[in-house]
Design an enzyme around this catalytic site. Structure first.
Site: not given
Length: 340
Positions: A212, A236, A269-270, A290
């Site tokens: 990641k 991140h 940003g989703i 997140g």
């Protein structure tokens, strides 16, 4: 309980750490690290949102995609949507402590499962927090993923053993945590990894390994070379490097280089199911979320997390109906236009 109620409760519980803004775009919280903001000017966090907003969806309604299939194959585990909860720790340090670490992890792991998907558990400078995540996954028979910070190899390998012992679906490393301020403040050494160091780590485990924090096609190709089974295109959440490129901007080039060779996940940003659609059209196989999950957990515990994911899934379903995508593999660049 509904999403609006979840957000209202979260806003009160996270006061001073997250404003639960109507649009989570990194503007109000710029530089608030520790906290929920982006590093320094917050440019990387803000760019994640801004560049994804420049991707537009092409509306189509003359087609046969009346009942799209959202099933996502994640290492032979069927998920009800290509949406996975991202690995996040530090409820007291970054989020104010209205939820304990155990309460947060329990909410995310179980709320994700209720919504038909899984969660990744994270790592921190405090070893007990990783252990709490491992314990939460143990209670659900390993149905999740353990993500470890880029600590010394022997520490990473020891953490991998814990993930193996609970039969986790996969494990990995958020290598973009190499310069985390919060880790440095706690006195835990983290840093970049060489190709040889990564090969040592990956060869030490029988679990599928996820890298990641991949933001260039060169490092995506290196991830394939070292034997990783998946990457997460991630900066991140804009929390480690000011003025880093956005994930939406770099994703197409990465997908062109490694699509089909390795699973491609993305975060950054989703906020909606439409955003999920855009990222898949740009080349991702699946996505991580997140900050919306944090708000869901603080606003409604397990139910809040489940509602957040289900809401996003429903938005993705509607977007697929209105673009003619019968399944996830049908989503492609022809269904979007890019204004950058």
């Amino acid at each position: 309980m509904n999403i609006n109620e979840v957000r209202k409760i979260a806003k009160e519980k996270m006061k001073g750490y997250c404003r639960v803004c109507p649009v989570c775009n990194g503007v109000a919280c710029a530089g608030e690290v520790p906290g929920m903001g982006g590093s320094l000017t917050g440019s990387a966090f803000k760019s994640n949102i801004e560049d994804l907003n420049k991707v537009k969806v092409r509306l189509k309604t003359i087609h046969e995609a009346k009942e799209p299939n959202l099933d996502f194959n994640f290492f032979d585990i069927k998920l009800d949507a290509p949406i996975i909860s991202a690995p996040i720790t530090g409820t007291e340090f970054n989020m104010g402590g209205a939820l304990s670490e155990d309460e947060y992890i329990d909410s995310v792991v179980n709320g994700s499962l209720t919504a038909g998907t899984i969660a990744m558990i994270g790592d921190s400078a405090v070893p007990e927090l990783y252990d709490s995540g491992i314990d939460a996954l143990r209670k659900v028979h390993g149905k999740g993923v353990a993500i470890i910070k880029p600590k010394k190899n022997e520490v990473v390998i020891e953490a991998l053993r814990k993930a193996e012992n609970i039969n986790a679906i996969a494990a990995g490393m958020d290598i973009d945590g190499a310069g985390l301020v919060t880790m440095a403040l706690k006195g835990t050494p983290v840093g970049p990894k060489t190709v040889e160091e990564l090969k040592e780590i990956i060869s030490s485990t029988n679990l599928p390994f996820i890298l990641k924090g991949i933001m260039t096609k060169e490092e995506a190709l290196l991830a394939v070379e070292v034997g990783a089974k998946a990457i997460v295109v991630s900066n991140h959440g804009g929390r480690v490097l000011d003025h880093a490129q956005s994930t939406a901007k770099v994703l197409p080039e990465i997908a062109e280089a490694v699509k089909g060779k390795i699973m491609i996940l993305v975060d950054g940003g989703i906020r909606t199911g439409v955003d999920v659609f855009k990222m898949i059209a740009l080349g991702a196989d699946g996505i991580l979320i997140g900050r919306p999950i944090v708000i869901g957990a603080f606003g409604g515990y397990r139910e809040g997390v489940s509602l957040t994911i289900q809401d996003m899934r429903n938005q993705l379903l509607q977007t697929m109906i209105l673009t003619g995508a019968k399944d996830l593999t049908s989503i492609n660049k022809s269904m979007i236009s890019i204004e950058w």
